[in-house]
Design an enzyme around this catalytic site. Structure first.
Site, short mmCIF file in Angstrom:
data_model
loop_
_atom_site.label_atom_id
_atom_site.label_comp_id
_atom_site.label_asym_id
_atom_site.label_seq_id
_atom_site.Cartn_x
_atom_site.Cartn_y
_atom_site.Cartn_z
N HIS A 1 49.97 33.61 40.13
CA HIS A 1 49.16 34.18 39.05
C HIS A 1 49.45 35.66 38.83
O HIS A 1 49.70 36.42 39.77
CB HIS A 1 47.67 33.92 39.26
N ASP B 1 47.73 40.59 45.67
CA ASP B 1 47.15 39.33 45.17
C ASP B 1 47.23 39.36 43.66
O ASP B 1 46.40 40.02 43.02
CB ASP B 1 45.70 39.21 45.67
N GLU C 1 43.63 33.51 36.99
CA GLU C 1 43.30 32.82 38.25
C GLU C 1 42.04 33.40 38.87
O GLU C 1 41.22 32.68 39.43
CB GLU C 1 44.48 32.94 39.23
N GLU C 2 41.91 34.71 38.78
CA GLU C 2 40.81 35.39 39.49
C GLU C 2 39.43 35.08 38.90
O GLU C 2 38.42 35.40 39.51
CB GLU C 2 41.04 36.90 39.52
N HIS D 1 41.44 41.98 47.60
CA HIS D 1 40.64 42.46 46.46
C HIS D 1 40.16 43.90 46.64
O HIS D 1 39.21 44.32 45.99
CB HIS D 1 39.47 41.51 46.17
N ASP E 1 50.62 32.10 46.67
CA ASP E 1 49.53 33.05 46.54
C ASP E 1 49.27 33.70 47.89
O ASP E 1 49.85 33.30 48.90
CB ASP E 1 48.27 32.33 46.03
CO CO Z 1 42.53 36.93 44.41
ZN ZN Z 2 45.37 35.19 44.32
#
Ligand code: CO
Ligand code: ZN
Length: 340
Positions: A70, A172, A203-204, A312, A226
Site C-alpha cells: 500500500h 509502513d 489501506e490505513e 504509525h 507490508d
Molecule cells: Co499501517
Molecule cells: Zn501497512
C-alpha cells in the site's frame, strides 16, 4: 539511472513523500518512475491503485500472481480553523495523540505545521481533540490562504540510516512498495508467471483499495508485502517477530490466515536459498491480504512482512537486511513453479 537506485535509496525516497490515505498521487508518480523500466505494462484504476505488470517469459505453467503493497500512510485531516488560525484535526488511520505533540507535519502543498496542545492537568487528558496544528498563521484568514478544511497532513521526517537500520516515517508501507519494485527489477527474464505489482490506496483506513484491485486482476495467488510489529523492545508484548531475523512469513493476523500451501512454499524456498526468515503471528491488525483472499471465489494468499518498531509514529525503524531478505524471498518464489 533508475536502474542504479539501491533498495535503501528507494525506501528512503518513498518514505519521505507525502501520501495520506486517498491522496497517494506523489507516491504513485515516484513508484511509476522507479518501476517503469522493469515492467511491460503500467496503468492505474479509478481509485488510484497502480498496476505494474510483468508478462511471463518463455513457455510454461505460470500463474497470475498479485503482489500488493500500500502507498498510503497515516495522517491527520483538518476539521476546523479557529479565529487565531489554529487548525483542529481528526486522525486518518490509526495514530495516537501521545505521539503527536511537538511533531512537525506537512501538507501536500508544502505547508509545514507543528502540533501544540492545550494546557492539560493530567496526561490522561491527552486526547486528539485537545491538540491543534500551528502553521504560523496570524489569524483564520491567513491560515485559509494555505490550508483548507478537509486537507490532510502527514509527519514531516527525513529517513536516516542508523547502522544496519533505517528510521523514518511511513516505512509502513513504503518499505513494502520498495520491496515490490526491487523484486520486479530483479526478476529479469526468469519468471514463468504473470506478475502484477499492485500499489494500493487507502489501506490505513480499512484496506479499501485492495478489494477492487484484486477483482480487476483476478489473480491465482495473492501476496501482500507490508510491515508487521516487532516485539524486541523493552516490555513489548511477547510475539515472535524481531528486527534482523529476516523476512517475516505471516501465519495469521486479524484479516487473514495465510494459505497453508503458500506459507509452506515460502518457508521451503527460504530454506533452499538460505534466505533469513522468521514466522509471524500477529494478534491484531490486518493487511491487503484480507480483502485479496476473500475476493471473487477466494484467492490463496500469503503475506511477506518486514518487522517494524514504533509503527504509525514518525520514528518507525526497520532492519535493512530484513527488507533485502523480503526481496530475495519474493524473487525466489516467483522464479519457480508454484503448485497449489
Ligand atoms: Co499501517
Ligand atoms: Zn501497512
Amino acid at each position: 539511472m533508475e536502474q542504479e537506485m539501491s533498495l535503501e535509496g528507494r525506501i528512503a525516497r518513498l518514505s519521505e513523500m507525502v501520501g495520506p490515505s486517498g491522496h497517494e498521487e506523489a507516491v504513485r508518480e515516484e513508484i511509476r518512475r522507479q518501476v517503469a523500466p522493469f515492467v511491460d505494462d503500467l496503468f492505474e484504476d479509478s481509485l488510484g491503485n497502480l498496476y505494474a505488470v510483468r508478462r511471463p517469459r518463455g513457455a510454461g505453467s505460470g500463474l497470475k500472481v498479485m503482489l500488493a503493497a500500500h502507498m498510503d500512510e497515516v495522517g491527520i485531516i483538518v476539521t476546523h480553523v479557529d479565529d487565531q488560525g489554529f487548525l483542529r484535526f481528526a486522525p486518518v488511520g490509526g495514530l495516537s495523540a501521545s505521539v503527536l505533540v511537538g511533531q512537525q507535519v506537512v501538507f501536500a502543498n508544502g505547508t509545514v505545521g507543528v502540533i501544540g496542545t492545550e494546557p492539560l492537568d493530567d496526561l490522561k487528558d491527552l486526547k486528539m481533540e485537545r491538540l491543534f496544528v500551528d502553521i504560523g498563521a496570524r489569524n483564520r484568514e491567513d491560515a485559509l490562504q494555505r490550508v483548507q478544511i478537509g486537507d490532510m497532513a502527514v509527519y514531516r521526517r527525513a529517513a536516516s540510516v542508523v547502522g544496519r537500520r533505517m528510521v523514518g516515517k511511513a516505512l509502513d508501507d513504503r518499505v513494502g512498495c520498495a520491496v515490490v519494485v526491487e523484486a520486479l527489477a530483479r526478476l529479469g527474464d526468469s519468471s514463468p508467471h504473470e506478475v502484477y505489482g499492485v500499489f494500493t490506496v487507502q489501506e490505513e483506513v480499512g484496506a479499501r483499495g485492495a478489494r477492487p484491485a484484486a477483482y480487476r486482476v483476478a489473480p491465482d495467488v495473492g501476496i501482500a508485502v507490508d510491515v508487521t510489529a516487532s516485539a524486541d523492545t523493552p516490555k513489548a508484548r511477547p510475539l515472535p517477530m524481531a528486527l534482523g531475523k529476516g523476512a517475516a512469513i505471516k501465519v495469521k493476523d486479524n484479516s487473514v490466515i495465510s494459505h497453508p500451501v503458500l506459507r509452506r512454499l515460502l518457508v521451503e524456498r527460504a530454506r533452499q536459498r538460505g534466505i533469513p526468515f522468521q514466522m509471524e503471528v500477529l494478534d491484531r491488525g490486518g493487511t491487503d491480504a484480507g480483502p485479496i483472499h476473500t475476493s471473487r471465489e477466494g484467492v490463496p494468499s500469503a503475506v511477506v512482512s518486514i518487522p517494524t518498531r514504533y509503527l504509525h509514529t514518525p520514528g518507525e525503524v526497520i532492519d535493512l537486511d530484513d527488507a533485502r531478505a523480503a526481496v530475495d524471498l519474493l524473487v525466489a518464489v516467483l522464479q519457480d513453479e508454484i503448485r497449489l
